[in-house]
Design a protein around this motif. Structure first.
Motif, short mmCIF file in Angstrom:
data_model
loop_
_atom_site.label_atom_id
_atom_site.label_comp_id
_atom_site.label_asym_id
_atom_site.label_seq_id
_atom_site.Cartn_x
_atom_site.Cartn_y
_atom_site.Cartn_z
N SER A 1 43.95 15.47 35.22
CA SER A 1 42.91 16.28 34.59
C SER A 1 42.62 15.79 33.17
N HIS A 2 43.68 15.40 32.44
CA HIS A 2 43.48 14.85 31.09
C HIS A 2 42.72 13.52 31.15
N ALA B 1 39.13 14.11 31.78
CA ALA B 1 38.47 14.63 30.58
C ALA B 1 38.20 13.52 29.57
N TYR C 1 35.26 11.44 30.13
CA TYR C 1 33.99 12.07 29.78
C TYR C 1 33.45 11.50 28.47
N ILE D 1 39.13 17.10 23.30
CA ILE D 1 38.63 17.06 24.67
C ILE D 1 39.66 17.61 25.65
N ALA D 2 40.94 17.33 25.39
CA ALA D 2 42.00 17.79 26.29
C ALA D 2 42.47 19.21 25.98
N VAL E 1 38.42 17.88 36.64
CA VAL E 1 37.87 18.22 35.33
C VAL E 1 36.90 19.40 35.45
N THR F 1 34.74 20.98 29.36
CA THR F 1 34.84 19.65 28.78
C THR F 1 33.58 19.29 28.01
N ARG G 1 33.61 21.23 24.64
CA ARG G 1 34.57 20.64 23.70
C ARG G 1 34.03 19.32 23.15
#
Length: 414
Positions: A285-286, A289, A292, A305-306, A355, A360, A363
């Motif tokens: 997931s990190h 992100a 992105y 972002i994370a 994500v 995201t 952020r």
């Protein structure tokens, strides 16, 4: 003549940021250094994705830095990732500001002023080298290519103190400055070089039996070999040589391509997928992100972002797990991270479900809107520094401006 100021040692105390071992390429390395020493000022390093163009440029930088220090010659180095640009104007202005040490960049728009400034530069001992990395986007656009190459030609016509090193998947010839231009084309490593690179990374793994097959299945490409070597070196958290070979064979068999059409780039993809597949869901997931972010980024951006409390938390929980697997690249000159283009495509395809796009996006927009504000303020006090920061962040800011309209809370990015 020497060309580079000394950079941080390869034995940096931060193990996350050490360069990949440099193996092979002695002939290519010598050719770049020799051409610069012989007075040529524009060099091209070309080759397929994952073949090690950027890594060669970094090694050139490191070795020349030693020569520079020994001869007490100062050289300022700037690296630009041209894949992040859709216009040449900003990159040209930034080059001018750096080269001429001007707070006002309008000099780039006045040929007579630029010529006079370059003539003054010829009287100095200082040198400048601009590494223009990933130039394919610029070179594929006739207008952008003409603008940038005409500007570079104008520079080298007027001064011996400025050098350019361009990396690109495609080759080109600069006929107008053929006496000052040289090119070096990279092919995959030889089998022996590939095995040396794999062994330099997987130092604790016996490769006598399976090493040759692994390197062959990696297409002898450095990018694939680095990822494979890291997975082997990780022991129980990675793969044994037998497991890695089985996985790569399985991926080949599952591919719709025939053996004849199965390219080295596709082999790289299968090796990269093996590393992505080993990540925990949290790290996936990190990674999704971070992907992105279209351009390079620092730890502060990664934290935002994370959703981490601080850059230190982002480094420990996000950056380090990915760097340990060589899934993030690091630019020591700018202290920023990036994701290889081939890896970006795979992350988007494989990890899209990990994500939350809405969170995201918000952020992302909040963080880079703040970055833009800070750059605007910096322009009033140090235009050169502000322009360099804008150049570095331009791709991220462009996306922020497009994505901001989709954020739920308009006040957060106003």
């Amino acid at each position: 003549m020497a060309y580079f100021k000394k950079k941080e040692s390869h034995q940096d105390s931060d193990a996350d940021n050490r360069d990949v071992p440099f193996c092979g390429r002695e002939r290519h390395l010598a050719a770049v250094k020799r051409n610069f020493k012989d007075g040529r000022q524009i060099g091209l390093i070309s080759g397929m994705p994952g073949v090690g163009k950027t890594r060669l440029a970094k090694e050139v930088a490191f070795q020349m830095s030693v020569e520079c220090e020994n001869q007490n010659i100062k050289l300022k180095v700037n690296t630009f990732n041209l894949s992040k640009f859709t216009s040449t104007n900003l990159i040209i202005d930034t080059i001018c500001a750096s080269m001429l040490q001007q707070n006002q960049t309008t000099v780039s728009l006045k040929p007579e002023n630029l010529t006079a400034a370059l003539q003054r530069l010829n009287l100095e001992e200082d040198f400048h080298l601009f590494i223009c990395d990933n130039a394919d986007t610029i070179l594929d656009d006739d207008r952008l290519r003409t603008e940038l190459l005409d500007f570079i030609s104008k520079i080298v016509e007027k001064t011996r103190n400025v050098l350019f090193l361009v990396t690109s998947r495609r080759r080109f010839r600069l006929a107008r400055e053929y006496r000052l231009f040289f090119d070096v084309e990279l092919s995959p490593l030889t089998p022996d070089e590939a095995l040396d690179l794999l062994a330099a990374i997987a130092t604790d793994v016996p490769l006598q039996i399976h090493g040759a097959e692994i390197t062959k299945m990696c297409g002898y490409l450095p990018l694939a070999l680095v990822i494979a070597g890291v997975e082997l070196q990780r022991g129980e958290d990675g793969y044994t040589p037998e497991e890695l070979i089985e996985l790569l064979r399985k991926n080949v068999l599952e591919s719709p391509l025939s053996a004849e059409s199965y390219s080295r780039s596709e082999q790289v993809s299968h090796v990269l997928k093996s590393a992505i597949g080993k990540l925990t869901d949290v790290i996936k997931s990190h990674f999704a992100a971070l992907n992105y972010i279209p351009g390079s980024f620092g730890t502060s951006a990664a934290a935002a972002i994370a959703g981490k409390q601080s850059p230190a938390h982002a480094k420990a929980d996000v950056i380090r797990p990915l760097r340990e697997r060589s899934l993030l690249e690091f630019d020591s000159s700018q202290q920023r991270f990036d994701i290889h283009p081939l890896m970006r495509d795979l992350v988007q395809q494989s990890l899209g479900q990990f994500v939350d796009v809405g969170i995201t996006r918000q952020r992302f927009c909040v963080f880079f809107a703040d970055v833009l504000k800070k750059i605007g303020l910096a322009m009033n006090s140090d235009a050169s520094r502000g322009l360099q920061d804008l150049t570095t962040e331009i791709k991220n800011i462009e996306k922020m401006m497009l994505e901001a309209v989709n954020c739920a809370d308009e006040d957060t990015h106003g």
